[in-house]
Motif scaffolding. Structure first.
Motif, PDB file in Angstrom:
ATOM      1  N   TRP A 173       4.606  -0.619   2.710  1.00 47.17           N
ATOM      2  CA  TRP A 173       5.669   0.227   2.161  1.00 47.17           C
ATOM      3  C   TRP A 173       5.285   0.837   0.819  1.00 47.17           C
ATOM      4  O   TRP A 173       5.885   1.821   0.384  1.00 47.17           O
ATOM      5  CB  TRP A 173       6.966  -0.561   2.024  1.00 47.17           C
ATOM      6  CG  TRP A 173       6.946  -1.700   1.049  1.00 47.17           C
ATOM      7  CD1 TRP A 173       6.392  -2.927   1.221  1.00 47.17           C
ATOM      8  CD2 TRP A 173       7.531  -1.709  -0.256  1.00 47.17           C
ATOM      9  NE1 TRP A 173       6.589  -3.703   0.110  1.00 47.17           N
ATOM     10  CE2 TRP A 173       7.289  -2.983  -0.816  1.00 47.17           C
ATOM     11  CE3 TRP A 173       8.258  -0.769  -1.000  1.00 47.17           C
ATOM     12  CZ2 TRP A 173       7.730  -3.344  -2.093  1.00 47.17           C
ATOM     13  CZ3 TRP A 173       8.700  -1.119  -2.272  1.00 47.17           C
ATOM     14  CH2 TRP A 173       8.436  -2.395  -2.807  1.00 47.17           C
ATOM     15  N   ASP A 231       9.427   8.583   2.303  1.00 47.05           N
ATOM     16  CA  ASP A 231       9.332   7.352   3.077  1.00 47.05           C
ATOM     17  C   ASP A 231       9.389   6.095   2.218  1.00 47.05           C
ATOM     18  O   ASP A 231       9.087   5.001   2.697  1.00 47.05           O
ATOM     19  CB  ASP A 231       8.057   7.356   3.918  1.00 47.05           C
ATOM     20  CG  ASP A 231       8.116   8.362   5.061  1.00 47.05           C
ATOM     21  OD1 ASP A 231       9.116   9.100   5.157  1.00 47.05           O
ATOM     22  OD2 ASP A 231       7.161   8.427   5.853  1.00 47.05           O
ATOM     23  N   ARG A 265       5.223   7.124   0.163  1.00 49.40           N
ATOM     24  CA  ARG A 265       5.944   5.866   0.131  1.00 49.40           C
ATOM     25  C   ARG A 265       6.293   5.502  -1.315  1.00 49.40           C
ATOM     26  O   ARG A 265       6.482   6.384  -2.135  1.00 49.40           O
ATOM     27  CB  ARG A 265       5.128   4.791   0.862  1.00 49.40           C
ATOM     28  CG  ARG A 265       4.874   5.190   2.325  1.00 49.40           C
ATOM     29  CD  ARG A 265       4.069   4.176   3.107  1.00 49.40           C
ATOM     30  NE  ARG A 265       3.762   4.707   4.441  1.00 49.40           N
ATOM     31  CZ  ARG A 265       3.038   4.062   5.358  1.00 49.40           C
ATOM     32  NH1 ARG A 265       2.538   2.841   5.096  1.00 49.40           N
ATOM     33  NH2 ARG A 265       2.814   4.613   6.542  1.00 49.40           N
TER      34      ARG A 265
END
Length: 289
Positions: A173, A231, A265
């Motif tokens: 992530w 994201d 991210r």
């Protein structure tokens, strides 16, 4: 770039001393950029960004937050904010800024906060916007929305953010750049959350950052840049960072820019498009400082 380190008294009276980095440019500094890092990491991870800032003429100050890095002193203290708790961490931003101004009086100061550092920066700006000449929030979010999802009686669990991604390391992530993720995982001073006591203090303190009455105290001429990846789990697909920007606008702040990078991210300074992100931040600072 010249790197020096020191320790300074914290912003509270609990005896904590903050380990502080200073990265200086060649020649006279045009402005100060103060960096506030995220949860479960430390300020030394920002050397590459500091290099870009010093090459642009800025002097950079970055402390290891209480419970982090060399301020914590040992892995056993990671995630523990001490008696002062979350509010002390927020107050420490003022201590670092005051120290930077004492060494560089008369020049502007911008505060850059990433992730947890951006949460603290949002809270700090509610009462201290007069002490800032610009604010940059990276990897941020509408704090009241995010903390409402946390268990206030448990340690903050960073691994939960990886659920939408592949599970090669559990920290995908953070970035699409596998080398950056691997460096984070290999760093013994990274990867932890706040302990249960500190998590509760953060959960109780941050909702005020979404309070229109409190936001009205932010001065209307403070330039603010909010940057995030679409994201990033904290961004809500971009909607939560757009909400942060709109709240400042609704409070009367006139110069608010929100940039969401498609596909990026959480750690946008360590993303595959980090050169673009860095250039955009430098352009903002160059315009407003």
């Amino acid at each position: 770039m010249d790197e020096t380190t020191t320790t300074i008294p914290s912003g509270s009276d609990d005896g904590t001393r903050l380990f502080l980095y200073r990265w200086s440019p060649d020649g006279e500094a045009r402005a100060v950029v103060q960096l506030a890092h995220g949860m479960g990491e430390h300020a030394a991870r920002y050397r590459r960004f500091a290099q870009a800032l010093t090459e642009a003429g800025y002097v950079v100050y970055a402390d290891d937050h209480r419970g982090h890095g060399r301020t914590a002193g040992s892995p056993e203290e990671h995630g523990r904010l001490g008696d002062g708790g979350w509010q002390a961490l927020v107050d420490d931003l003022g201590a670092v800024g005051a120290h930077a101004r004492s060494e560089h009086p008369g020049i502007p100061l911008a505060l850059f906060g990433h992730s947890m550092g951006s949460f603290a920066a949002q809270q700090y700006a509610l009462d201290h916007s007069a002490d800032l000449d610009a604010l940059v929030l990276s990897g941020s979010t509408a704090c009241d929305v995010i903390v409402a999802q946390l268990d206030p009686d448990a340690e903050t669990d960073l691994s939960a953010f990886n659920e939408p991604f592949e599970h090669r390391t559990g920290y995908e992530w953070l970035s699409r750049d596998e080398a950056e993720v691997d460096a984070y995982v290999a760093d013994a001073a990274c990867g932890f959350g706040l302990d249960a006591a500190a998590t509760r203090q953060m959960v109780e303190g941050l909702p005020q950052t979404g309070d229109p009455g409190r936001l009205a105290g932010v001065r209307d001429d403070l330039p603010i840049l909010v940057v995030s990846g679409s994201d990033d789990p904290l961004a809500g697909g971009g909607q939560l960072v757009e909400l942060v920007g709109q709240r400042y606008r609704d409070a009367g702040v006139r110069d608010v820019t929100v940039t969401v990078y498609p596909g990026a991210r959480h750690e946008i300074l360590n993303e595959t498009n980090r050169d673009e992100v860095t250039a955009d931040i430098l352009a903002f600072l160059g315009r407003v400082l």
